[in-house]
Design a protein around this motif. Sequence first.
Motif, PDB file in Angstrom:
ATOM      1  N   TYR A 114     -50.962  63.537 -16.678  1.00 36.87           N
ATOM      2  CA  TYR A 114     -49.649  62.959 -16.928  1.00 36.87           C
ATOM      3  C   TYR A 114     -49.459  61.677 -16.124  1.00 36.87           C
ATOM      4  O   TYR A 114     -49.066  60.645 -16.663  1.00 36.87           O
ATOM      5  CB  TYR A 114     -48.573  63.979 -16.569  1.00 36.87           C
ATOM      6  CG  TYR A 114     -47.179  63.459 -16.775  1.00 36.87           C
ATOM      7  CD1 TYR A 114     -46.696  63.234 -18.051  1.00 36.87           C
ATOM      8  CD2 TYR A 114     -46.353  63.185 -15.693  1.00 36.87           C
ATOM      9  CE1 TYR A 114     -45.431  62.756 -18.252  1.00 36.87           C
ATOM     10  CE2 TYR A 114     -45.084  62.703 -15.879  1.00 36.87           C
ATOM     11  CZ  TYR A 114     -44.630  62.485 -17.161  1.00 36.87           C
ATOM     12  OH  TYR A 114     -43.369  62.004 -17.349  1.00 36.87           O
TER      13      TYR A 114
ATOM     14  N   SER B  16     -31.862  70.524 -15.655  1.00 41.75           N
ATOM     15  CA  SER B  16     -32.955  69.851 -14.959  1.00 41.75           C
ATOM     16  C   SER B  16     -34.304  70.258 -15.542  1.00 41.75           C
ATOM     17  O   SER B  16     -35.201  69.431 -15.700  1.00 41.75           O
ATOM     18  CB  SER B  16     -32.913  70.185 -13.471  1.00 41.75           C
ATOM     19  OG  SER B  16     -33.082  71.562 -13.290  1.00 41.75           O
ATOM     20  N   ARG B  17     -34.411  71.589 -15.884  1.00 39.21           N
ATOM     21  CA  ARG B  17     -35.669  72.057 -16.456  1.00 39.21           C
ATOM     22  C   ARG B  17     -35.914  71.403 -17.808  1.00 39.21           C
ATOM     23  O   ARG B  17     -37.041  71.008 -18.127  1.00 39.21           O
ATOM     24  CB  ARG B  17     -35.652  73.578 -16.632  1.00 39.21           C
ATOM     25  CG  ARG B  17     -35.883  74.365 -15.361  1.00 39.21           C
ATOM     26  CD  ARG B  17     -37.383  74.600 -15.133  1.00 39.21           C
ATOM     27  NE  ARG B  17     -37.940  75.529 -16.109  1.00 39.21           N
ATOM     28  CZ  ARG B  17     -37.767  76.852 -16.042  1.00 39.21           C
ATOM     29  NH1 ARG B  17     -37.040  77.399 -15.101  1.00 39.21           N
ATOM     30  NH2 ARG B  17     -38.324  77.616 -16.948  1.00 39.21           N
ATOM     31  N   ARG B  18     -34.816  71.304 -18.590  1.00 40.32           N
ATOM     32  CA  ARG B  18     -34.975  70.737 -19.915  1.00 40.32           C
ATOM     33  C   ARG B  18     -35.347  69.258 -19.810  1.00 40.32           C
ATOM     34  O   ARG B  18     -36.177  68.760 -20.563  1.00 40.32           O
ATOM     35  CB  ARG B  18     -33.693  70.912 -20.725  1.00 40.32           C
ATOM     36  CG  ARG B  18     -33.834  72.082 -21.660  1.00 40.32           C
ATOM     37  CD  ARG B  18     -32.538  72.555 -22.227  1.00 40.32           C
ATOM     38  NE  ARG B  18     -31.758  71.524 -22.885  1.00 40.32           N
ATOM     39  CZ  ARG B  18     -30.449  71.654 -23.067  1.00 40.32           C
ATOM     40  NH1 ARG B  18     -29.801  72.715 -22.606  1.00 40.32           N
ATOM     41  NH2 ARG B  18     -29.791  70.716 -23.692  1.00 40.32           N
ATOM     42  N   LYS B  20     -37.002  67.931 -17.382  1.00 44.47           N
ATOM     43  CA  LYS B  20     -38.380  67.869 -16.930  1.00 44.47           C
ATOM     44  C   LYS B  20     -39.344  68.043 -18.111  1.00 44.47           C
ATOM     45  O   LYS B  20     -40.319  67.295 -18.229  1.00 44.47           O
ATOM     46  CB  LYS B  20     -38.615  68.978 -15.900  1.00 44.47           C
ATOM     47  CG  LYS B  20     -39.780  68.702 -14.988  1.00 44.47           C
ATOM     48  CD  LYS B  20     -39.867  69.751 -13.918  1.00 44.47           C
ATOM     49  CE  LYS B  20     -41.217  69.697 -13.221  1.00 44.47           C
ATOM     50  NZ  LYS B  20     -41.401  70.852 -12.346  1.00 44.47           N
ATOM     51  N   ARG B  21     -38.999  69.013 -18.964  1.00 46.78           N
ATOM     52  CA  ARG B  21     -39.864  69.242 -20.104  1.00 46.78           C
ATOM     53  C   ARG B  21     -39.829  68.042 -21.050  1.00 46.78           C
ATOM     54  O   ARG B  21     -40.844  67.638 -21.604  1.00 46.78           O
ATOM     55  CB  ARG B  21     -39.411  70.513 -20.843  1.00 46.78           C
ATOM     56  CG  ARG B  21     -40.501  71.090 -21.710  1.00 46.78           C
ATOM     57  CD  ARG B  21     -40.060  72.378 -22.352  1.00 46.78           C
ATOM     58  NE  ARG B  21     -39.659  73.391 -21.389  1.00 46.78           N
ATOM     59  CZ  ARG B  21     -38.851  74.413 -21.699  1.00 46.78           C
ATOM     60  NH1 ARG B  21     -38.338  74.522 -22.910  1.00 46.78           N
ATOM     61  NH2 ARG B  21     -38.541  75.315 -20.791  1.00 46.78           N
ATOM     62  N   ILE B  23     -39.272  64.926 -20.282  1.00 47.90           N
ATOM     63  CA  ILE B  23     -39.963  63.742 -19.759  1.00 47.90           C
ATOM     64  C   ILE B  23     -41.478  63.961 -19.731  1.00 47.90           C
ATOM     65  O   ILE B  23     -42.251  63.017 -19.810  1.00 47.90           O
ATOM     66  CB  ILE B  23     -39.425  63.370 -18.352  1.00 47.90           C
ATOM     67  CG1 ILE B  23     -39.779  61.918 -17.980  1.00 47.90           C
ATOM     68  CG2 ILE B  23     -39.967  64.280 -17.282  1.00 47.90           C
ATOM     69  CD1 ILE B  23     -38.562  61.098 -17.823  1.00 47.90           C
ATOM     70  N   LEU B  24     -41.902  65.234 -19.646  1.00 49.29           N
ATOM     71  CA  LEU B  24     -43.339  65.512 -19.564  1.00 49.29           C
ATOM     72  C   LEU B  24     -44.063  65.152 -20.851  1.00 49.29           C
ATOM     73  O   LEU B  24     -45.256  64.865 -20.820  1.00 49.29           O
ATOM     74  CB  LEU B  24     -43.576  66.995 -19.233  1.00 49.29           C
ATOM     75  CG  LEU B  24     -43.649  67.309 -17.739  1.00 49.29           C
ATOM     76  CD1 LEU B  24     -43.821  68.795 -17.523  1.00 49.29           C
ATOM     77  CD2 LEU B  24     -44.789  66.553 -17.074  1.00 49.29           C
ATOM     78  N   ALA B  30     -41.299  57.723 -18.524  1.00 53.42           N
ATOM     79  CA  ALA B  30     -41.528  57.786 -17.083  1.00 53.42           C
ATOM     80  C   ALA B  30     -42.049  56.448 -16.569  1.00 53.42           C
ATOM     81  O   ALA B  30     -41.700  56.009 -15.471  1.00 53.42           O
ATOM     82  CB  ALA B  30     -42.525  58.896 -16.763  1.00 53.42           C
TER      83      ALA B  30
END
Lengths: 274, 271
Positions: A114, B16-18, B20-21, B23-24, B30
């Motif tokens: 990533y 925040s988790r969503r 993170k997913r 942006i991954l 990013a």
Amino acid sequence: MSASSENAAPKGASPRSGIKSAIKRDRSALGSRAVQAAFIVALVALWYVGTTYGQISPILLPNPVKVYDELIDVLATLEFVTDLRITLMELISAFAISSVSGITLGYLISRSQYSIRVFEPLLAGIYSVPIILFLPLYILFFGLGPASKIALGVTTSFFPIILNTIAGFGYVDRIFVLSARSMGASDYQLFRWVLLPAAFPIILTGLRIGFTVALLSILGSETIASLAGLGHRIVHLGEGMDMARMFAYIAFAVAIALILNTVTSSLEARARRH
Amino acid sequence: MTTTAYPAPAAATPLSRRFKRWILVRPGVARLGVIALLFIAWEVAARFFVDKIFLSPPSIVFTSLHTVFETRGVPNALQVSAYEIVVAFAMSVAIGLVVGLSVGLHRFTHKSFMPIILLLYGTPQITILPLFILYFGIGPASKIAFGVSHGIFPIIVTVVAGVQNIKPILLTSAKSMGASRWHIFRWVIFPHMIPSFFAGMRLGMTGVLLGVLLAELYVSTAGIGYYTTLFTQSFNPTKLLGLISVLAAMAILLNEIVRRAELNYSRWRSD
């Protein structure tokens, strides 16, 4: 004889073609050596005749004999030592900073696919800008002394080093990593015996490119604006119209650059073999 | 049964988790974030930590970009530099192609002159920059000549490599089918050379940019080198940074044009 069939000859030559072709190859190698020697001799002869008997002004082109005398004088009086020491000091500092930071950051970025995808295009994009553009800025920040040269050398050599480090560590075949892991390799063992051997040759290439461009940019920034160093000396003599000595210093600087490049290339080749 | 189970966790996960997913799977976003962070760092450093006479914040640099163009002589200087780059590039391509073909097409000339060319390619031409100024003056001619001296060698080397790496079987078969020397050149060697020729043009463009900018920065009366020196010596970082950004954009644009051309013209060959 047609050009194309001659091109095909060296690769297509069968081992049985024997002594005759070996002699022929030797003769053609000798011939091309002779052409090279003749080319250089003719160039120097033309230079000599043109400046001795011709109407060429010694300010545009000094006599080769005079240049040779000056070169001997520069070498004998050890006048070159101060300038060479400054240039080499700048080069070594710049290369040390860029290789340590480039390899460290490159390794950290290469740890996840990533972050490779985030950072690599960014770094490659900046790499395509001619870094010499930053020189006026660095002179504004760091002054005319060695600091601005070191900064420019670091900036030019950082990008090839970090990009090659990422390429080296980031694209190790997954199967090697997986098999090492499944056989129970620790983090250190994985690094020492799998990642490092795979990445090492590519990092070496990056280091060699970085070294060469650092040398070029340091000589260049010394030529453009500086207080000391080989590039500065050449410009200084040129501005004083001391052309013979300037040519002697140019020959000296070129020789130093060629020696350094040859040494780094052979170091790279040697390290690659291990 | 299971159909209801799927949407539930997505709704239940915290924001925040969503994020993170989200942006991954989007490294491009990013990357923009990293660029924005760099600009913010520059802005903060320039506003609060660094002296105004050395560094301007990016907000001021980009909002006052028009003052750079309004400075008397700068548009003309940019034009002069663009002209120098284009002429130097055209000359490098023309001379590089002719020299590369004449050196690469014969084994004897290749073995004789290639070491000399590689030696010249390996020498730092920057050491003879004062000579270029001496011979060609301080006008555009010396910049063009110095740009050519940087751009020509990568083109020669790649043209030679493109001509040399032809599979012997292609030449033999063309000849056995009765192709003349011109036919072999036109239909075998020339198409084979095109991809590496374009790769050489890209390297040549990098070299030309470097050479012209080096010569401009060294001495200049009307080109951009004059204005970078002027802005540096008058401690005007806003205009200096603006001019450098314009030049960097110009360099990226020219590189990108040549790179696109390279991708376009080497696509036909799959191997």
